[in-house]
Design an enzyme around this catalytic site. Structure first.
Site, PDB file in Angstrom:
ATOM      1  N   GLY A 140       0.822  -1.211   0.000  1.00  0.00           N
ATOM      2  CA  GLY A 140       0.000   0.000   0.000  1.00  0.00           C
ATOM      3  C   GLY A 140       0.847   1.248   0.000  1.00  0.00           C
ATOM      4  N   ASP A 165       8.944  -4.533  -7.424  1.00  0.00           N
ATOM      5  CA  ASP A 165       8.778  -3.403  -8.344  1.00  0.00           C
ATOM      6  C   ASP A 165       7.859  -2.317  -7.780  1.00  0.00           C
ATOM      7  OD1 ASP A 165       6.620  -5.080  -8.659  1.00  0.00           O
ATOM      8  OD2 ASP A 165       6.404  -4.688 -10.807  1.00  0.00           O
ATOM      9  N   GLY A 166       6.850  -2.717  -6.970  1.00  0.00           N
ATOM     10  CA  GLY A 166       5.960  -1.722  -6.370  1.00  0.00           C
ATOM     11  C   GLY A 166       6.738  -0.836  -5.393  1.00  0.00           C
ATOM     12  N   ASP A 195       9.148 -13.958  -7.001  1.00  0.00           N
ATOM     13  CA  ASP A 195       8.700 -14.120  -8.393  1.00  0.00           C
ATOM     14  C   ASP A 195       9.849 -13.908  -9.389  1.00  0.00           C
ATOM     15  OD1 ASP A 195       6.271 -14.482  -7.260  1.00  0.00           O
ATOM     16  OD2 ASP A 195       5.271 -12.790  -8.224  1.00  0.00           O
ATOM     17  N   ARG A 240       2.908 -14.372 -10.015  1.00  0.00           N
ATOM     18  CA  ARG A 240       1.740 -13.624 -10.468  1.00  0.00           C
ATOM     19  C   ARG A 240       1.738 -13.421 -11.977  1.00  0.00           C
ATOM     20  NH1 ARG A 240       1.330  -9.602  -6.178  1.00  0.00           N
ATOM     21  NH2 ARG A 240       3.354  -9.040  -6.985  1.00  0.00           N
ATOM     22  N   GLU A 295       0.665 -19.333 -10.132  1.00  0.00           N
ATOM     23  CA  GLU A 295      -0.649 -18.739  -9.831  1.00  0.00           C
ATOM     24  C   GLU A 295      -1.216 -17.878 -10.964  1.00  0.00           C
ATOM     25  OE1 GLU A 295       1.190 -15.276  -6.966  1.00  0.00           O
ATOM     26  OE2 GLU A 295      -0.965 -15.535  -6.923  1.00  0.00           O
ATOM     27  N   ILE A 350       6.717 -21.407   1.031  1.00  0.00           N
ATOM     28  CA  ILE A 350       8.018 -21.328   0.339  1.00  0.00           C
ATOM     29  C   ILE A 350       8.673 -19.955   0.467  1.00  0.00           C
ATOM     30  CG2 ILE A 350       7.360 -23.148  -1.301  1.00  0.00           C
ATOM     31  CD1 ILE A 350       7.341 -20.985  -3.495  1.00  0.00           C
ATOM     32  N   ARG A 351       7.919 -18.975   0.951  1.00  0.00           N
ATOM     33  CA  ARG A 351       8.555 -17.651   1.042  1.00  0.00           C
ATOM     34  C   ARG A 351       8.795 -17.193   2.481  1.00  0.00           C
ATOM     35  NH1 ARG A 351       3.991 -13.106  -0.691  1.00  0.00           N
ATOM     36  NH2 ARG A 351       3.368 -12.750   1.442  1.00  0.00           N
TER      37      ARG A 351
HETATM   38  O1  F6P Z   1       5.861 -11.041  -3.934  1.00  0.00           O
HETATM   39  C1  F6P Z   1       5.121 -11.465  -5.021  1.00  0.00           C
HETATM   40  C2  F6P Z   1       4.197 -12.569  -4.586  1.00  0.00           C
HETATM   41  O2  F6P Z   1       4.972 -13.631  -4.145  1.00  0.00           O
HETATM   42  C3  F6P Z   1       3.239 -12.988  -5.697  1.00  0.00           C
HETATM   43  O3  F6P Z   1       3.643 -14.104  -6.411  1.00  0.00           O
HETATM   44  C4  F6P Z   1       1.968 -13.237  -4.949  1.00  0.00           C
HETATM   45  O4  F6P Z   1       0.845 -13.047  -5.765  1.00  0.00           O
HETATM   46  C5  F6P Z   1       2.025 -12.250  -3.858  1.00  0.00           C
HETATM   47  O5  F6P Z   1       3.374 -12.125  -3.529  1.00  0.00           O
HETATM   48  C6  F6P Z   1       1.182 -12.614  -2.683  1.00  0.00           C
HETATM   49  O6  F6P Z   1       1.524 -11.850  -1.581  1.00  0.00           O
HETATM   50  P1  F6P Z   1       0.502 -11.335  -0.468  1.00  0.00           P
HETATM   51  O7  F6P Z   1      -0.516 -12.399  -0.263  1.00  0.00           O
HETATM   52  O8  F6P Z   1       1.366 -11.094   0.708  1.00  0.00           O
HETATM   53  O9  F6P Z   1      -0.063 -10.079  -1.002  1.00  0.00           O
END
Ligand code: F6P
Length: 421
Positions: A140, A165-166, A195, A240, A295, A350-351
């Site tokens: 945000g 990138d955001g 990603d 994504r 996804e 995984i993250r």
């Molecule tokens: O950081 C990118 C990512 O891993 C995308 O692949 C995924 O859609 C998104 O984060 C999901 O993150 P959150 O549920 O925290 O918004």
């Protein structure tokens, strides 16, 4: 593209001797060529990235510097490694004050009442063993003017934004406001996204660990698939707009028989690239299959009523894993085929782990390069990596487009050699 697209913004001339002497210094004119093919370099005038690394002369006076670090966007392995390494590298330069900003850009808006942490080597000691980020993260936007007011009020002259990138776009907007006010604040971004979709950077940190974790799930899906007659192990991973995790995981663990990514369209029942008839053939021969889907793949299969976005403005994807599970079951039933689908959705697992091995090394090297760039007065840039070298990438260049898997690449052709679809 011209060399101008690679030009890195500088706050001013570097006039101070670097206090860090035990280092290999990089000359300001050194380039890392964008083209990696010698024939292409000879044909086009060599253009490229400014090489990252310590400079003999620096811009910011360390003794008078105050740095701030924030993490924004989704979690990623290695965030704490980067925070830790930034603190140690800043300390080596003699920067006396390092703030940890809480929950991304949110922590720079006083309205939210999030006091910054004071980061010291003691505070960051051992944090690399924890997944996530000790600072917290958020998605945000916050008002750029408010953020710069806060930076100015706190006398911060170096800001590190760890994000995708955001986050980088947010950092670029902050730089514009800093310039408008004629302030001398370096804003440096460190590329974080599992990603791996940031352009002009060959890999972002956390990606390699995420692939390692996803690879373990493939083995589980394979066991489940083989454990049932006509068993299908269906695994959905993040990705994504780009299928890098899915493609790398397929090569890391070739139990994957189907690798579905956003870059390549496929159909369900009919068409030149139809999944379900192919799956029937595979099951007839082998009686089990593993499908790995990113996804963002197959989004054209949904009848979208409206577009939903997350707080960062990213388009939220419809759940391709759930759709595939029900479509496989429906199609096989229609064709009188007995099938068992076991669905795995390890997205967050995984993250949220800590970075390991080379990925952890990479985090340290990126963070050191970020501090060296900041001390040398660079701004509006991302620390990158290109063909074995650390680089400075202008934010507008890195955010000009999302990095996608080229379908004519060696990588994708290797994936296609491994899978049966
Ligand atoms: O950081 C990118 C990512 O891993 C995308 O692949 C995924 O859609 C998104 O984060 C999901 O993150 P959150 O549920 O925290 O918004």
């Amino acid at each position: 593209m011209t060399q101008d697209d690679f030009k890195i913004e500088k706050l001013g001339k570097c006039t101070l001797d670097s206090p860090v002497r035990d280092m290999f210094f990089v000359d300001d004119n050194e380039l890392v060529t964008y083209e990696t093919n010698p024939a292409a370099i000879l044909k086009n005038h060599p253009i490229g990235f400014e090489r990252a690394g310590a400079r003999k002369k620096i811009f910011h006076d360390p003794a008078w510097s105050k740095a701030a670090i924030l993490t924004a966007g989704g979690l990623c392995p290695g965030l704490n490694d980067v925070i830790r390494a930034l603190v140690l590298a800043l300390q080596k330069y003699g920067v006396p004050v390092i703030y940890g900003i809480r929950y991304g850009y949110r922590g720079l808006n006083p309205e939210h009442g999030l006091e910054p942490l004071l980061l010291t080597p003691e505070i960051v000691d051992g944090i690399h063993h924890d997944g996530g980020t000790i600072l917290g993260s958020s998605r945000g936007e916050e008002k750029t003017e408010v953020i710069v007011d806060t930076l100015a009020r706190m006398n911060i002259n170096i800001l590190f934004c760890i994000g995708g990138d955001g986050t980088a776009r947010g950092a670029h907007a902050i730089v514009q406001e800093i310039k408008r006010r004629k302030l001398s604040i370096s804003v440096i971004t460190i590329p974080k996204t599992i990603d791996n979709d940031i352009s002009f950077i060959d890999q972002s940190f956390g990606f390699a660990t995420a692939v390692m974790e996803a690879e373990k799930v493939i083995s589980c899906a394979h066991v489940e698939a083989k454990g049932a007659y006509n068993g299908v192990g269906l695994v959905k991973v993040m990705g994504r707009d780009s299928g890098w995790i899915a493609a790398f995981t397929t090569l890391a663990n070739p139990f994957v028989n189907y690798c579905l990514v956003p870059e390549e369209d496929f159909q369900l029942e009919k068409g030149s690239h139809a999944l379900l008839p192919n799956l029937v053939e595979r099951l007839a021969k082998k009686h089990h299959a593993v499908i790995l889907v990113a996804e963002g793949a197959g989004q054209e299969l949904f009848k979208k009523k409206s577009i939903r976005r997350d707080a960062s403005g990213n388009i939220l994807k419809d759940d391709i894993g759930v759709l595939l599970k029900s479509e496989i079951t429906r199609y096989m039933k229609k064709n009188g085929i007995d099938v068992t689908v076991k669905y795995f959705d390890p997205g967050y697992e995984i993250r949220s782990v800590c970075a390991v091995g080379e990925d952890a090394v990479f985090c340290n090297l990126l963070a050191n390069a970020a501090v060296q760039a900041a001390m040398a007065g660079r701004t509006d840039m991302i620390v990158g990596h290109w063909a074995g070298n650390f680089t400075h990438v202008p934010i507008p260049l890195a955010t000009s487009a999302r990095k996608k898997i080229p379908l004519d690449s060696t990588l994708w052709s290797c994936v296609k050699t491994t899978v049966c679809f």
